[in-house]
Write a protein that holds these residues in place. Structure first.
Motif, PDB file in Angstrom:
ATOM      1  N   ASN A  95      55.158  52.103  -7.052  1.00 22.50           N
ATOM      2  CA  ASN A  95      55.466  51.502  -5.748  1.00 22.50           C
ATOM      3  C   ASN A  95      54.898  52.353  -4.612  1.00 22.50           C
ATOM      4  N   ALA A  96      55.000  53.671  -4.761  1.00 15.42           N
ATOM      5  CA  ALA A  96      54.468  54.572  -3.733  1.00 15.42           C
ATOM      6  C   ALA A  96      52.947  54.450  -3.650  1.00 15.42           C
ATOM      7  N   ALA A  97      52.290  54.403  -4.805  1.00 15.52           N
ATOM      8  CA  ALA A  97      50.826  54.311  -4.818  1.00 15.52           C
ATOM      9  C   ALA A  97      50.343  53.008  -4.205  1.00 15.52           C
ATOM     10  N   ILE A  98      51.050  51.928  -4.473  1.00 14.45           N
ATOM     11  CA  ILE A  98      50.667  50.627  -3.915  1.00 14.45           C
ATOM     12  C   ILE A  98      50.938  50.596  -2.414  1.00 14.45           C
ATOM     13  N   GLY A  99      52.111  51.079  -2.005  1.00  9.45           N
ATOM     14  CA  GLY A  99      52.488  51.030  -0.600  1.00  9.45           C
ATOM     15  C   GLY A  99      51.696  51.972   0.288  1.00  9.45           C
ATOM     16  N   ARG A 100      51.280  53.119  -0.242  1.00 12.80           N
ATOM     17  CA  ARG A 100      50.579  54.125   0.555  1.00 12.80           C
ATOM     18  C   ARG A 100      49.064  53.950   0.532  1.00 12.80           C
ATOM     19  N   ALA A 101      48.578  52.978  -0.222  1.00 13.58           N
ATOM     20  CA  ALA A 101      47.132  52.815  -0.364  1.00 13.58           C
ATOM     21  C   ALA A 101      46.457  52.533   0.970  1.00 13.58           C
ATOM     22  N   LYS A 102      47.130  51.819   1.845  1.00 13.67           N
ATOM     23  CA  LYS A 102      46.498  51.406   3.103  1.00 13.67           C
ATOM     24  C   LYS A 102      46.103  52.599   3.960  1.00 13.67           C
ATOM     25  N   ASN A 103      46.777  53.737   3.776  1.00 17.69           N
ATOM     26  CA  ASN A 103      46.477  54.920   4.584  1.00 17.69           C
ATOM     27  C   ASN A 103      45.620  55.945   3.849  1.00 17.69           C
ATOM     28  N   ALA A 104      45.269  55.665   2.602  1.00 16.83           N
ATOM     29  CA  ALA A 104      44.489  56.614   1.810  1.00 16.83           C
ATOM     30  C   ALA A 104      43.027  56.594   2.244  1.00 16.83           C
ATOM     31  N   VAL A 105      42.467  57.770   2.451  1.00 13.77           N
ATOM     32  CA  VAL A 105      41.085  57.886   2.922  1.00 13.77           C
ATOM     33  C   VAL A 105      40.164  57.927   1.702  1.00 13.77           C
ATOM     34  N   ILE A 106      39.942  56.764   1.108  1.00  8.01           N
ATOM     35  CA  ILE A 106      39.027  56.623  -0.023  1.00  8.01           C
ATOM     36  C   ILE A 106      38.252  55.327   0.164  1.00  8.01           C
ATOM     37  N   SER A 107      37.211  55.151  -0.606  1.00  7.10           N
ATOM     38  CA  SER A 107      36.382  53.964  -0.441  1.00  7.10           C
ATOM     39  C   SER A 107      37.174  52.704  -0.782  1.00  7.10           C
ATOM     40  N   ALA A 108      36.769  51.590  -0.221  1.00  5.75           N
ATOM     41  CA  ALA A 108      37.485  50.335  -0.416  1.00  5.75           C
ATOM     42  C   ALA A 108      37.480  49.907  -1.883  1.00  5.75           C
ATOM     43  N   ASP A 109      36.340  50.088  -2.558  1.00  5.89           N
ATOM     44  CA  ASP A 109      36.246  49.690  -3.964  1.00  5.89           C
ATOM     45  C   ASP A 109      37.147  50.540  -4.846  1.00  5.89           C
ATOM     46  N   LEU A 110      37.129  51.849  -4.617  1.00  5.98           N
ATOM     47  CA  LEU A 110      37.967  52.741  -5.414  1.00  5.98           C
ATOM     48  C   LEU A 110      39.438  52.476  -5.149  1.00  5.98           C
ATOM     49  N   LYS A 111      39.765  52.211  -3.896  1.00  3.53           N
ATOM     50  CA  LYS A 111      41.161  51.919  -3.547  1.00  3.53           C
ATOM     51  C   LYS A 111      41.647  50.666  -4.276  1.00  3.53           C
ATOM     52  N   LYS A 112      40.800  49.641  -4.305  1.00  6.09           N
ATOM     53  CA  LYS A 112      41.183  48.403  -4.984  1.00  6.09           C
ATOM     54  C   LYS A 112      41.417  48.643  -6.469  1.00  6.09           C
ATOM     55  N   GLN A 113      40.563  49.474  -7.065  1.00  9.90           N
ATOM     56  CA  GLN A 113      40.703  49.784  -8.486  1.00  9.90           C
ATOM     57  C   GLN A 113      41.982  50.558  -8.758  1.00  9.90           C
ATOM     58  N   ARG A 114      42.274  51.566  -7.924  1.00  4.86           N
ATOM     59  CA  ARG A 114      43.455  52.402  -8.138  1.00  4.86           C
ATOM     60  C   ARG A 114      44.751  51.594  -7.928  1.00  4.86           C
ATOM     61  N   VAL A 115      44.761  50.711  -6.947  1.00  4.79           N
ATOM     62  CA  VAL A 115      45.936  49.863  -6.738  1.00  4.79           C
ATOM     63  C   VAL A 115      46.144  48.962  -7.948  1.00  4.79           C
ATOM     64  N   ALA A 116      45.059  48.459  -8.503  1.00  4.38           N
ATOM     65  CA  ALA A 116      45.168  47.614  -9.699  1.00  4.38           C
ATOM     66  C   ALA A 116      45.769  48.402 -10.864  1.00  4.38           C
ATOM     67  N   GLU A 117      45.368  49.668 -11.008  1.00  9.54           N
ATOM     68  CA  GLU A 117      45.944  50.503 -12.065  1.00  9.54           C
ATOM     69  C   GLU A 117      47.454  50.658 -11.860  1.00  9.54           C
ATOM     70  N   ALA A 118      47.859  50.904 -10.618  1.00 14.96           N
ATOM     71  CA  ALA A 118      49.282  51.085 -10.328  1.00 14.96           C
ATOM     72  C   ALA A 118      50.066  49.798 -10.577  1.00 14.96           C
ATOM     73  N   THR A 157      60.126  46.460  -5.400  1.00 14.45           N
ATOM     74  CA  THR A 157      58.695  46.737  -5.316  1.00 14.45           C
ATOM     75  C   THR A 157      58.397  47.688  -4.159  1.00 14.45           C
ATOM     76  N   GLU A 158      59.454  48.266  -3.601  1.00 11.83           N
ATOM     77  CA  GLU A 158      59.298  49.205  -2.484  1.00 11.83           C
ATOM     78  C   GLU A 158      59.609  50.622  -2.956  1.00 11.83           C
ATOM     79  N   GLU A 159      58.893  51.584  -2.381  1.00 11.35           N
ATOM     80  CA  GLU A 159      59.115  52.984  -2.728  1.00 11.35           C
ATOM     81  C   GLU A 159      60.509  53.416  -2.273  1.00 11.35           C
ATOM     82  N   THR A 160      61.217  54.118  -3.135  1.00 11.43           N
ATOM     83  CA  THR A 160      62.520  54.680  -2.784  1.00 11.43           C
ATOM     84  C   THR A 160      62.313  56.087  -2.255  1.00 11.43           C
ATOM     85  N   ILE A 161      62.732  56.305  -1.017  1.00  7.18           N
ATOM     86  CA  ILE A 161      62.618  57.617  -0.381  1.00  7.18           C
ATOM     87  C   ILE A 161      64.025  58.100  -0.047  1.00  7.18           C
ATOM     88  N   GLY A 162      64.386  59.264  -0.567  1.00  6.86           N
ATOM     89  CA  GLY A 162      65.719  59.779  -0.325  1.00  6.86           C
ATOM     90  C   GLY A 162      66.732  59.198  -1.306  1.00  6.86           C
TER      91      GLY A 162
END
Length: 398
Positions: A117-140, A162-167
């Motif tokens: 959930n964290a990987a999917i939710g935080r992807a929008k702020n990750a400084v990586i290429s669009a193609d790699l980001k799409k692949q990594r989100v798919a893995e998650a 489907t949301e990251e639990t913080i705290g």
């Protein structure tokens, strides 16, 4: 007068001291790195994705996971060395949330989901290429579906998010399996429609074939539960697509799948996706030190071995394995096989142990090669008498 001056000095001194204490107690973190900026970097986000894979090693090849999924069924039961008979016996008193394997896997499967959930939710702020980001989100998303599959099939209606639990979170929901499976299939569809690798394997990472294979399997799972003919067709279509890709094939000799030469996922023609372990046990160590199961790599090959090393003519060796004897097949399971036509019988079951300790023959004074023979059936008195001094003949009655 001096006394008044002294009291004023003490008064103002106390005020200055308290003010300085207040400044002193104000904390400013100058040398640690919080997760928020770290996960926006490429290395940080990649480490978050890797953490989504880690719980797989806590499930596969582990004694407690076999206990939850295999024992207490029509195929496998507890053996003499079983350390948690509650799972096999469905003990009405101890089969509950205090059971260690159930508690551990509840905790660690949900930790895996939270990482996804964290990987999917935080992807929008990750400084990586669009193609790699799409692949990594798919893995998650694949791994989230994978963990939820294990959870819903173990506990049924259960907590779902489907949301990251913080705290600290002190409330839970009870979501129906149908709703959880809806999300599982949504995640798998998203994987299939992404740019996941279409190679045979991808170094242990999720491929599009893994996503299609899991969707086919879960389509069968839900079809058998709901009697949905469309899901049966969906499973068949996906399976045919995987078969006709030409990337995978069954070994002509079933027994060869256990050869060490076929042990690595990338070189095994049957493997669609595999969980990676390492020759360096430092990397196989569970992610949390409080995990109570045996550390190290995949232990599955130890758990189904008969306790042979205390028998006449035998001692422990590498060929016969470390006999943890946690689990054993039921008679029902053994009788399912027609050994005359089914490769899986000789390819799965061990019936003969060759003598490796001639100094300890016991009453089998005429033992020359065979030490133990497991007979599939019931031996006659004459059969047992004929080998009474040669080797142990054990049958269904034993």
């Amino acid at each position: 007068m001096k006394a008044k001056i002294l009291s004023y000095l003490l008064y103002f001194g106390a005020i200055l001291f308290l003010a300085s204490c207040e400044d002193f107690l104000k904390e400013e973190n100058r040398n640690s790195l919080t997760s928020d900026p770290f996960f926006t970097t490429q290395s940080g986000y990649e480490s978050l994705i890797n953490s989504c894979y880690t719980p797989l090693r806590l499930w596969y090849g582990r004694e407690d996971a076999y206990g939850i999924t295999e024992t207490g069924t029509d195929l496998f039961t507890k053996a003499a060395g079983n350390t948690n008979t509650t799972l096999n016996d469905y003990d009405p008193i101890a089969f509950n949330g205090t059971n260690t394997p159930l508690t551990n896997y509840w905790k660690y499967l949900y930790r895996g989901i939270n990482s996804c959930n964290a990987a999917i939710g935080r992807a929008k702020n990750a400084v990586i290429s669009a193609d790699l980001k799409k692949q990594r989100v798919a893995e998650a998303r694949f791994l989230r579906a994978f963990y939820y599959w294990h959870i819903v099939e173990t506990w049924g209606a259960t907590h779902f998010t489907t949301e990251e639990t913080i705290g600290v979170q002190t409330t839970a929901n009870k979501t129906a399996p149908e709703e959880i499976y809806e999300q599982i299939f949504n995640d798998l569809d998203s994987c299939i429609n992404s740019n996941l690798s279409d190679k045979k394997n991808n170094g242990g990472r999720i491929t599009i074939w893994a996503a299609k294979a899991l969707k086919a399997r879960l389509s069968l799972t839900r079809a058998s539960e709901t009697d949905n003919s469309q899901l049966y067709k969906q499973a068949a279509d996906l399976a045919i697509e995987i078969i006709e890709s030409g990337l995978f094939s069954l070994n002509p000799d079933y027994k060869s799948i256990w050869n060490m030469s076929n042990a690595d996922g990338p070189t095994n023609s049957e493997v669609i996706w595999y969980v990676e372990f390492s020759n360096d046990h430092l990397y196989n160590k569970p992610e949390y030190d409080d995990y109570t199961i045996r550390n190290g790599g995949h232990n599955g090959h130890l758990l189904f071995c008969m306790k042979y090393d205390d028998q006449p003519g035998m001692k422990r060796d590498i060929l016969n394995g470390r006999p943890f004897n946690r689990f054993m097949p039921t008679l029902y399971f053994v009788n399912l096989f027609d050994e005359a036509v089914d490769q899986r019988w000789n390819g799965s079951f061990k019936q003969v142990w060759m003598m490796n300790n001639p100094a300890n023959k016991g009453k089998y004074v005429n033992m020359t090669d065979t030490a133990i023979y497991l007979y599939k059936g019931t031996a006659s008195a004459e059969q047992k008498a004929a080998v009474a001094t040669k080797y142990q003949l054990l049958d269904f009655n034993d």
